[in-house]
Design a protein around this motif. Structure first.
Motif, mmCIF file in Angstrom:
data_model
loop_
_atom_site.group_PDB
_atom_site.id
_atom_site.type_symbol
_atom_site.label_atom_id
_atom_site.label_comp_id
_atom_site.label_asym_id
_atom_site.label_seq_id
_atom_site.Cartn_x
_atom_site.Cartn_y
_atom_site.Cartn_z
ATOM 1 N N MET A 48 -26.486 -13.462 -18.290
ATOM 2 C CA MET A 48 -27.539 -12.691 -17.632
ATOM 3 C C MET A 48 -28.838 -12.749 -18.430
ATOM 4 S SD MET A 48 -25.703 -9.367 -15.941
ATOM 5 C CE MET A 48 -24.815 -8.857 -17.402
ATOM 6 N N GLU A 49 -28.748 -12.622 -19.732
ATOM 7 C CA GLU A 49 -29.940 -12.676 -20.578
ATOM 8 C C GLU A 49 -30.597 -14.051 -20.486
ATOM 9 O OE1 GLU A 49 -32.854 -11.171 -23.041
ATOM 10 O OE2 GLU A 49 -31.222 -10.084 -22.084
ATOM 11 N N ALA A 50 -29.795 -15.116 -20.537
ATOM 12 C CA ALA A 50 -30.340 -16.472 -20.447
ATOM 13 C C ALA A 50 -31.004 -16.697 -19.092
ATOM 14 C CB ALA A 50 -29.235 -17.499 -20.678
ATOM 15 N N SER A 51 -30.365 -16.238 -18.029
ATOM 16 C CA SER A 51 -30.954 -16.441 -16.703
ATOM 17 C C SER A 51 -32.252 -15.655 -16.557
ATOM 18 C CB SER A 51 -29.964 -16.076 -15.605
ATOM 19 O OG SER A 51 -29.678 -14.701 -15.626
ATOM 20 N N LYS A 52 -32.297 -14.453 -17.102
ATOM 21 C CA LYS A 52 -33.513 -13.643 -17.035
ATOM 22 C C LYS A 52 -34.656 -14.326 -17.781
ATOM 23 C CE LYS A 52 -34.191 -9.987 -19.596
ATOM 24 N NZ LYS A 52 -34.019 -8.671 -20.225
ATOM 25 N N ASN A 53 -34.353 -14.891 -18.941
ATOM 26 C CA ASN A 53 -35.392 -15.515 -19.762
ATOM 27 C C ASN A 53 -35.915 -16.814 -19.176
ATOM 28 O OD1 ASN A 53 -35.308 -13.493 -21.654
ATOM 29 N ND2 ASN A 53 -33.846 -14.529 -22.966
ATOM 30 N N HIS A 54 -35.095 -17.527 -18.412
ATOM 31 C CA HIS A 54 -35.475 -18.864 -17.951
ATOM 32 C C HIS A 54 -35.662 -18.976 -16.443
ATOM 33 C CE1 HIS A 54 -34.941 -20.292 -21.994
ATOM 34 N NE2 HIS A 54 -33.775 -19.688 -22.036
ATOM 35 N N PHE A 55 -35.506 -17.897 -15.697
ATOM 36 C CA PHE A 55 -35.611 -17.944 -14.241
ATOM 37 C C PHE A 55 -36.971 -18.441 -13.787
ATOM 38 C CE2 PHE A 55 -36.809 -15.844 -10.265
ATOM 39 C CZ PHE A 55 -35.892 -16.437 -9.425
ATOM 40 N N LEU A 56 -38.033 -17.795 -14.234
ATOM 41 C CA LEU A 56 -39.364 -18.156 -13.773
ATOM 42 C C LEU A 56 -39.810 -19.525 -14.278
ATOM 43 C CD1 LEU A 56 -41.150 -14.708 -14.019
ATOM 44 C CD2 LEU A 56 -40.269 -15.865 -11.984
ATOM 45 N N ALA A 57 -39.300 -19.946 -15.409
ATOM 46 C CA ALA A 57 -39.664 -21.254 -15.950
ATOM 47 C C ALA A 57 -39.126 -22.389 -15.082
ATOM 48 C CB ALA A 57 -39.150 -21.399 -17.375
ATOM 49 N N ALA A 58 -38.138 -22.100 -14.241
ATOM 50 C CA ALA A 58 -37.534 -23.125 -13.393
ATOM 51 C C ALA A 58 -38.406 -23.473 -12.190
ATOM 52 C CB ALA A 58 -36.158 -22.665 -12.915
ATOM 53 N N TYR A 59 -39.419 -22.677 -11.905
ATOM 54 C CA TYR A 59 -40.264 -22.894 -10.740
ATOM 55 C C TYR A 59 -41.682 -23.233 -11.149
ATOM 56 C CZ TYR A 59 -36.396 -20.985 -8.169
ATOM 57 O OH TYR A 59 -35.155 -20.795 -7.641
#
Length: 69
Positions: A48-59
């Motif tokens: 969850m922490e990894a997804s939160k940190n990198h979610f916006l960077a994927a777009y």
């Protein structure tokens, strides 16, 4: 480097899953991941922490198709 697991007995004591072969008095490092949510498996917290940190960077800004409506 060797990785083993440990059971938390209290705030200052751990029970190792296997013995470590070091002399008494030697210093070792222990890495404890940050906990995001209580009552959730630690492995899930890491994801969850990894997804939160990198979610916006994927777009990319060009991917914001909903902003154009």
């Amino acid at each position: 480097m060797t990785e083993i697991t440990a059971k938390i007995l209290d705030s200052t004591h751990l029970e190792l899953s296997q013995p470590i072969f070091c002399r008494q008095g030697n210093i070792i490092s222990i890495f404890i991941p940050d906990v995001v949510e209580k009552d959730v498996k630690e492995e899930d917290n890491l994801w969850m922490e990894a997804s939160k940190n990198h979610f916006l960077a994927a777009y990319d800004e060009g991917d914001a198709i909903y902003d154009k409506l």
